[in-house]
Scaffold this active site. Structure first.
Site, PDB file in Angstrom:
ATOM      1  N   GLY A   1      -7.832  16.929 -30.417  1.00 25.48           N
ATOM      2  CA  GLY A   1      -8.881  17.898 -30.076  1.00 25.48           C
ATOM      3  C   GLY A   1     -10.151  17.233 -29.583  1.00 25.48           C
ATOM      4  O   GLY A   1     -11.221  17.847 -29.568  1.00 25.48           O
TER       5      GLY A   1
ATOM      6  N   ASP B   1     -14.035   8.025 -21.589  1.00 24.61           N
ATOM      7  CA  ASP B   1     -12.831   8.587 -22.226  1.00 24.61           C
ATOM      8  C   ASP B   1     -11.782   7.513 -22.484  1.00 24.61           C
ATOM      9  O   ASP B   1     -10.593   7.752 -22.316  1.00 24.61           O
ATOM     10  CB  ASP B   1     -12.245   9.727 -21.357  1.00 24.61           C
ATOM     11  CG  ASP B   1     -11.204  10.560 -22.100  1.00 24.61           C
ATOM     12  OD1 ASP B   1     -11.120  10.446 -23.342  1.00 24.61           O
ATOM     13  OD2 ASP B   1     -10.478  11.309 -21.439  1.00 24.61           O
TER      14      ASP B   1
END
Lengths: 549, 271
Positions: free
Chosen positions: A205, A316
């Site tokens: 998530g 990321d």
């Protein structure tokens, strides 16, 4: 059952009947079920020494994915032939690594189902279909990567952020607990890890502003025994590495499976990107323990040490890769090492007893760091590489130099193997407010070149030097994992649908077969009655190969 | 919000603007249904798109090879009206990765997305071009001899892409670039491979397809060849174009005529 088969067969031309009858007879002559014996913790610790079984996601607790099976070798691997295929009835990508226990294979399917099949024929015993709500929040497709087993119970993560226990003999549901609220952006896709008498599992998530954690559950009852947050709370060490209240929505998802060292009693687990992914302005500081390796006490879950690969990440570069634990000879001594090819394009050798950085080097194209600090291993950043409103070109791209697909290690060659990608992308930054259950990424990326203009390869790295020993080029961008065997082989797959074997020592191509659909999974190997099988999922089909008898 | 102007999204440079004029941008004349089409709505739509859709369709909505999500800046395959786009976003495309948006997302937001996607396109009829399409067609099949390499509606050569619908996903600027600077953006399908076999003989052709273990080419005689990579000595990729540059070879007005003709090559729009 046989009668029905024969009755249908009789409808066909009569000359076929005899042939089919013999084939059927041979196929079902051995009854396997009663041989299934409970998988104790002792068996899991010693999993390498029962190579006929594949007892956990990464094969063994050290996650080397190195199997002692040696029937298939560099000399005969070109004679592999397909034995059976199993079509997953859901059209979605299969990222599953099946387990095999005493001739029974457990395959997970999208979104969160399990099927048990005869590992010799691919035919079904039972299936478990998980009931799913219709308001899932998932970042990256519906998938599941595998189950864990302890005793006679399977444990599976589900997309709606539950953990379920399933009877391995029947597929009956034993318990179902909510790990976190799926409508707040939590989900689960990874295989749990059994550690002694607990089921250890992470959470996904990281694109939804969650706060990551690692949990341990009682396998009997599903009761939670401990939870360790991957982001420290107020008053805890590291909380001050997050500006303001950003720690609350800082991500650091723990979305893959870790490893365990029984001697050190440490669990090793990777953590994901800080959130929002591409806008670091709202979370100034190092953002501990995002993009880190955590070593947790095997009983209490307390953090023993941490190593952060990418402090204050804005690209990321999740560090959820599977930690490979290997004892290697370095500078005349045996080092209990942890080997890690990171999404950020650097390879690291770390002392797994204390988290000390031993050395590291890029193993793929990267433009964001000048190198690693030789003492701390902290990256020395190139200025001006953060995402901007207008776009900044950086390598590796968002998908990383590698990602979640398992690396491998061979005890014969002492080499580490990784599927790597040399790409670059423009990174954009955006301002976003956190809203529960909404994506919270603060930007994104775009490629400036077609995929075919980039490069991918399987790279073999010597962990004692971090040097690349060989590489085998494939078309970009593979997301297949790697398995090695005592037959001297490296098995893996490619984005363009090949399953293939390389010589683990030299990288020479030995065998390949076109399966036609992208391989998103890692291979695994097992044996029944002395015959070695190799299995891989491609597209939404699971294929199994063996040498002709 | 990023300050990316709509013109930038169209891939238009200032120079290109001198070649043609976009009179209305965007045009929603045909769709009275979408009430959320002000500049602010487009910006909000873009914002939502970047957040929720860009990971598959790309940050510039130009699609992504890996996710299979198509380019949304040209003509769409599944919808030709705002209402059609609205339905795709609301309902998804069954059996593909294109899932419906969450049922809690208000209609207004979906219409803003529709407006944003609309702003990436433009009504071709609103584009005024300097050239004359009929003269362009004559040049194409005649003096300029484009048809020896390119097919249009089944007529022409095989040594270049079929241009029957080239106007749908190209701006006039893209088309001009293709004529005067063919090397600028060569699709990997039109790269060439030069294959040397183990006996040392060489064969070159268009890179029809290349995968990890094999490659397929089409040579000058349109013969198709397939090679396992492990049975050849080596191969080279040539990433430049085989199309000659027409910069200087044709006059400016001839180039304008060709661009006008190429831009007119599109399917009829059914409303």
């Amino acid at each position: 059952m046989k009668k029905i088969t024969l009755a249908i067969t009789c409808l066909l031309a009569s000359w076929q009947v005899t042939a089919q009858e013999t084939a059927q007879e041979q196929q079902f002559s051995t009854v396997i079920t009663p041989a299934f014996t409970p998988v104790t913790w002792e068996r899991l610790v010693d999993a390498r020494n029962e190579p006929e079984n594949w007892l956990m996601y990464s094969g063994t607790l050290d996650s080397q994915r190195y199997s002692l099976l040696d029937q298939v070798t560099t000399d005969n691997v070109h004679q592999l032939e397909m034995q059976w295929s199993y079509q997953i009835p859901v059209i979605d990508r299969a990222e599953t690594v099946p387990l095999v226990v005493d001739g029974i294979m457990f395959i997970t399917e999208a979104p969160s189902n399990v099927v048990a099949v005869d590992a010799r024929t691919g035919r079904e015993y039972w299936r478990y279909d998980h009931e799913m709500p219709d308001d899932l929040r998932i970042c990256c497709g519906r998938n599941n990567r595998g189950v864990a087993i302890l005793g006679e119970t399977l444990f599976m993560s589900t997309l709606d952020a539950h953990l379920v226990a399933i009877d391995a003999r029947t597929g009956n549901l034993l318990w179902d607990v909510e790990v976190a609220a799926h409508d707040a952006g939590y989900s689960k896709t990874a295989a749990p890890l059994i550690v002694k008498d607990k089921v250890v599992t992470g959470i996904a998530g990281g694109e939804f502003g969650i706060r990551g954690f690692i949990d341990a559950y009682d396998p009997e009852t599903g009761e939670r025994i401990w939870r360790t947050y991957a982001i420290p709370g107020p008053g805890e060490f590291g909380n001050d590495t997050w500006s303001d209240d950003s720690w609350r929505t800082g991500g650091a998802a723990t979305w893959l499976t870790g490893s365990y060292d029984p001697d050190l009693n440490l669990i090793y687990w990777g953590t994901g990107n800080p959130g929002p992914d591409w806008n670091g302005d709202v979370r100034l500081g190092d953002n501990l323990y995002s993009d880190s390796a955590l070593a947790l006490n095997g009983d209490t879950g307390e953090i023993d040490w941490h190593f952060q690969f990418t402090p204050h990440d804005v690209h990321d570069y999740d560090s959820i890769q599977i930690p490979i634990l290997a004892d290697i000879e370095m500078d005349g001594r045996t080092v209990k090492s942890m080997l890690w090819a990171n999404r950020n394009a650097f390879f690291y050798t770390i002392d797994r007893a204390n988290g000390e950085f031993l050395h590291g080097k890029p193993y793929a194209t990267q433009t964001w760091a000048e190198g690693l600090d030789p003492v701390s291993g902290r990256p020395i950043r190139v200025p001006g590489m953060a995402p901007t409103y207008e776009g900044t070109l950086v390598a590796p791209p968002i998908v990383g130099a590698t990602n979640w697909y398992s690396p491998g290690y061979s005890q014969d060659t002492g080499l580490f193997y990784v599927t790597s990608f040399d790409g670059a992308q423009e990174f954009f930054k955006r301002d976003e407010d956190y809203e529960e259950g909404e994506r919270f990424t603060g930007g994104g990326g775009r490629y400036l070149q077609p995929m075919d203009a980039f490069h991918s390869s399987i790279r073999a790295i010597d962990p004692t030097t971090a040097d690349i020993v060989w590489e085998f080029p494939i078309m970009p961008r593979s997301s297949a994992g790697i398995t090695t065997t005592a037959g001297g082989l490296v098995f893996t797959g490619s984005a363009d649908g090949y399953f293939f074997a390389l010589d683990a020592a030299t990288g020479d191509e030995l065998w390949n077969i076109s399966l036609g659909a992208r391989v998103h999974a890692a291979p695994m190997t097992y044996a029944i009655d002395g015959r070695q099988y190799v299995t891989i999922a491609s597209g939404n089909v699971v294929y199994t190969f063996a040498l002709e008898e | 919000m990023g300050q990316i102007s709509p013109l930038r999204w169209l891939g238009l440079s200032a120079a290109a603007l001198s070649a043609f004029i976009v009179t209305s941008l965007p045009s929603h004349g045909e769709d009275a249904g979408n009430l959320y089409n002000t500049a602010v709505d487009i910006r909000l739509g873009q914002r939502y798109f970047e957040r929720q859709c860009s990971r598959c369709h790309g940050f510039d909505a130009k699609g992504n090879d890996e996710t299979g999500a198509p380019d949304l800046t040209g003509r769409l395959n599944r919808a030709s009206s705002d209402a059609g786009i609205f339905n795709i976003i609301r309902e998804g495309v069954p059996g593909t990765a294109m899932l419906p948006v969450d049922s809690e997302v208000p209609d207004a937001t979906v219409w803003q997305l529709v407006s944003y996607i609309g702003s990436l396109r433009y009504d071709p009829a609103s584009v005024e071009l300097a050239g004359d399409a009929d003269s362009g067609a004559r040049l194409f099949n005649g003096a300029a001899d484009c048809s020896s390499c390119h097919m249009i509606e089944g007529e022409g050569g095989r040594m270049g892409p079929d241009l029957s619908r080239v106007g749908e996903n190209s701006t006039p600027d893209d088309l001009m670039t293709a004529l005067v600077n063919p090397d600028a953006d060569v699709d990997p399908r039109w790269w060439q491979l030069r294959v040397t076999d183990r006996e040392g003989s060489v064969r070159q052709g268009f890179r029809m397809n290349e995968d990890s273990f094999s490659l397929r080419i089409m040579d000058d005689n349109a013969e198709l060849w397939s090679y396992p990579k492990n049975r050849i000595a080596n191969y080279d990729r040539i990433e430049t174009s085989t199309m000659p540059s027409y910069d200087g070879r044709l006059t400016e007005s001839e180039l304008d005529d060709l661009v006008a003709y190429l831009f007119s090559l599109r399917r009829e729009v059914q409303q």
